[in-house]
Design a protein around this motif. Structure first.
Motif, short mmCIF file in Angstrom:
data_model
loop_
_atom_site.label_atom_id
_atom_site.label_comp_id
_atom_site.label_asym_id
_atom_site.label_seq_id
_atom_site.Cartn_x
_atom_site.Cartn_y
_atom_site.Cartn_z
N LEU A 45 -33.84 -11.45 -11.81
CA LEU A 45 -34.60 -12.62 -11.42
C LEU A 45 -35.71 -12.15 -10.49
N GLU A 46 -36.92 -12.42 -10.86
CA GLU A 46 -38.06 -11.96 -10.05
C GLU A 46 -38.88 -13.14 -9.57
N HIS A 47 -39.07 -13.21 -8.27
CA HIS A 47 -39.85 -14.28 -7.66
C HIS A 47 -41.34 -13.94 -7.75
N THR A 48 -42.12 -14.88 -8.27
CA THR A 48 -43.55 -14.64 -8.43
C THR A 48 -44.32 -14.71 -7.12
N GLY A 49 -43.64 -15.22 -6.08
CA GLY A 49 -44.32 -15.41 -4.80
C GLY A 49 -44.79 -16.83 -4.58
N ARG A 50 -44.65 -17.66 -5.62
CA ARG A 50 -45.13 -19.04 -5.52
C ARG A 50 -43.94 -19.99 -5.31
N ILE A 51 -44.17 -21.02 -4.46
CA ILE A 51 -43.16 -22.02 -4.15
C ILE A 51 -43.78 -23.39 -4.36
N PHE A 52 -43.02 -24.31 -4.94
CA PHE A 52 -43.54 -25.64 -5.23
C PHE A 52 -42.62 -26.71 -4.66
N CYS A 53 -43.20 -27.80 -4.21
CA CYS A 53 -42.46 -28.94 -3.70
C CYS A 53 -41.74 -29.61 -4.86
N GLN A 54 -40.46 -29.86 -4.71
CA GLN A 54 -39.70 -30.48 -5.79
C GLN A 54 -40.00 -31.97 -5.95
N HIS A 55 -40.68 -32.53 -5.00
CA HIS A 55 -41.01 -33.96 -5.10
C HIS A 55 -42.38 -34.20 -5.72
N CYS A 56 -43.39 -33.49 -5.20
CA CYS A 56 -44.76 -33.74 -5.68
C CYS A 56 -45.29 -32.62 -6.57
N GLY A 57 -44.61 -31.47 -6.60
CA GLY A 57 -45.02 -30.38 -7.47
C GLY A 57 -46.17 -29.54 -6.96
N THR A 58 -46.65 -29.81 -5.76
CA THR A 58 -47.75 -29.01 -5.22
C THR A 58 -47.23 -27.70 -4.67
N GLN A 59 -48.08 -26.67 -4.70
CA GLN A 59 -47.69 -25.37 -4.18
C GLN A 59 -47.68 -25.42 -2.65
N THR A 60 -46.68 -24.78 -2.05
CA THR A 60 -46.55 -24.78 -0.60
C THR A 60 -46.24 -23.37 -0.13
N LYS A 61 -46.68 -23.03 1.05
CA LYS A 61 -46.45 -21.68 1.57
C LYS A 61 -44.99 -21.46 1.92
N LYS A 62 -44.30 -22.53 2.25
CA LYS A 62 -42.90 -22.44 2.68
C LYS A 62 -42.14 -23.63 2.13
N SER A 63 -40.87 -23.44 1.89
CA SER A 63 -40.02 -24.54 1.41
C SER A 63 -39.24 -25.13 2.57
N TRP A 64 -39.33 -26.43 2.73
CA TRP A 64 -38.52 -27.15 3.69
C TRP A 64 -37.45 -27.92 2.90
N GLN A 65 -36.31 -27.28 2.70
CA GLN A 65 -35.21 -27.85 1.91
C GLN A 65 -35.68 -28.28 0.52
N GLY A 66 -36.59 -27.50 -0.05
CA GLY A 66 -37.08 -27.78 -1.39
C GLY A 66 -38.33 -28.62 -1.43
N PHE A 67 -38.85 -29.02 -0.27
CA PHE A 67 -40.02 -29.88 -0.22
C PHE A 67 -41.18 -29.22 0.52
N CYS A 68 -42.38 -29.75 0.30
CA CYS A 68 -43.50 -29.38 1.16
C CYS A 68 -43.27 -30.06 2.51
N TYR A 69 -44.03 -29.66 3.51
CA TYR A 69 -43.79 -30.19 4.85
C TYR A 69 -43.98 -31.69 4.93
N ASP A 70 -45.04 -32.20 4.28
CA ASP A 70 -45.32 -33.64 4.35
C ASP A 70 -44.15 -34.46 3.80
N HIS A 71 -43.58 -34.03 2.67
CA HIS A 71 -42.48 -34.80 2.09
C HIS A 71 -41.16 -34.53 2.80
N PHE A 72 -41.02 -33.37 3.40
CA PHE A 72 -39.85 -33.12 4.23
C PHE A 72 -39.82 -34.09 5.41
N MET A 73 -41.00 -34.44 5.90
CA MET A 73 -41.09 -35.33 7.05
C MET A 73 -41.10 -36.81 6.66
N SER A 74 -41.29 -37.11 5.37
CA SER A 74 -41.45 -38.52 4.98
C SER A 74 -40.37 -39.05 4.05
#
Length: 289
Positions: free
Chosen positions: A56-85
């Motif tokens: 299994l090779e990670h491409t280096g890209r991470i996506f929000c499981q809610h909105c599908g946008t690319q994010t630099k870091k995963s907050w429990q599977g979400f981008c920061y905005d959706h992690f907070m909302s």
């Protein structure tokens, strides 16, 4: 680990699996739990791959499981905005007794009504040690399998997640509410007398349980004094000698012989990885020919 541990790319074949990871679905059959690896829109059956070398090779890209946008870091599977909302990322998900719906401050009231105000169960599970947990009625036995429980038994049926949380708070004064992943994976599936532990908890917490039923109604909180113990045998060929934990934030590739699956872990001869933790990570999968 070296990139050519499989004898070079010629020894590997891509099975066409590339995309964003999601938690592993587990189907219960007469032959035991059947695991799949969700990668993008593809579902790869894992049970037939036991004994094979995988990568299994990670491409280096991470996506929000809610909105599908690319994010630099995963907050429990979400981008920061959706992690907070999102309500499903609020603190009351981990600590249901902190539910603040009745205060009018739920992040998503409609989501809360659909997911939190339905039948929930409080249960005891054997994950190498006894633990107490809660789950929606629709998630039985999926929740137990996701946690890698060898045994589980429901001990209370309630009308909401909040009420389940109140009982969990009482019980966790006597038993753990956490799963130690190393203990769970190393467990030799030794059975515990969950019924006896349930009865002892009922006795130890009798006054507090009566108070909860008096306050919320006996129909809202129903203790389960008799229930069958659910048992699971996971598809594991053998256990690795070392329990190294792989991390896609540090390890670009995870390689090894697939020995089996337990909970949300892939078990390789080189270590283990919690697939659910890396939901939203874009990966490619290759399997030895």
């Amino acid at each position: 680990m070296t990139p050519d541990m499989f004898g070079g790319d010629a020894a590997m074949t891509s099975i066409g699996a590339a995309g964003v990871l999601d938690k592993m679905p587990i189907t219960v059959t007469e032959d035991g739990p059947q695991y799949s690896l969700l990668i993008g829109k593809q579902s790869v059956p894992l049970n037939p791959l036991r004994g094979k070398q995988i990568r299994l090779e990670h491409t280096g890209r991470i996506f929000c499981q809610h909105c599908g946008t690319q994010t630099k870091k995963s907050w429990q599977g979400f981008c920061y905005d959706h992690f907070m909302s999102l309500a499903q990322a609020d603190s009351c998900i981990m600590s249901p007794e902190k539910c603040h719906f009745d205060q009018g401050t739920c992040r998503e009231p409609e989501w809360g009504e659909r997911n939190c105000f339905q039948t929930h169960y409080v249960y005891l599970a054997n994950t190498g040690q006894v633990k107490v947990g809660i789950t929606r009625g629709t998630q039985v036995p999926t929740r137990w399998l996701d946690q890698g429980a060898h045994q589980a038994i429901p001990v209370a049926r309630v009308r909401s997640r909040y009420l389940a949380g109140l009982i969990e708070v009482l019980f966790k004064q006597h038993v753990s509410d956490k799963t130690n992943w190393r203990t769970m994976l190393k467990s030799t599936d030794e059975s515990l007398d969950l019924a006896a532990i349930r009865d002892q908890l009922f006795n130890d917490c009798a006054d507090d349980l009566r108070d909860l039923q008096s306050q919320h109604g006996i129909q809202a909180i129903q203790m389960i004094g008799q229930a069958d113990i659910y048992t699971v045998i996971y598809p594991i060929e053998k256990m690795p000698e070392k329990f190294n934990s792989f991390n896609f934030d540090k390890d670009a590739a995870v390689e090894g012989q697939l020995l089996g699956m337990k909970g949300q872990y892939l078990i390789l001869d080189t270590g283990v990885i919690n697939i659910r933790r890396f939901s939203g990570y874009e990966v490619t999968l290759k399997v030895q020919e």
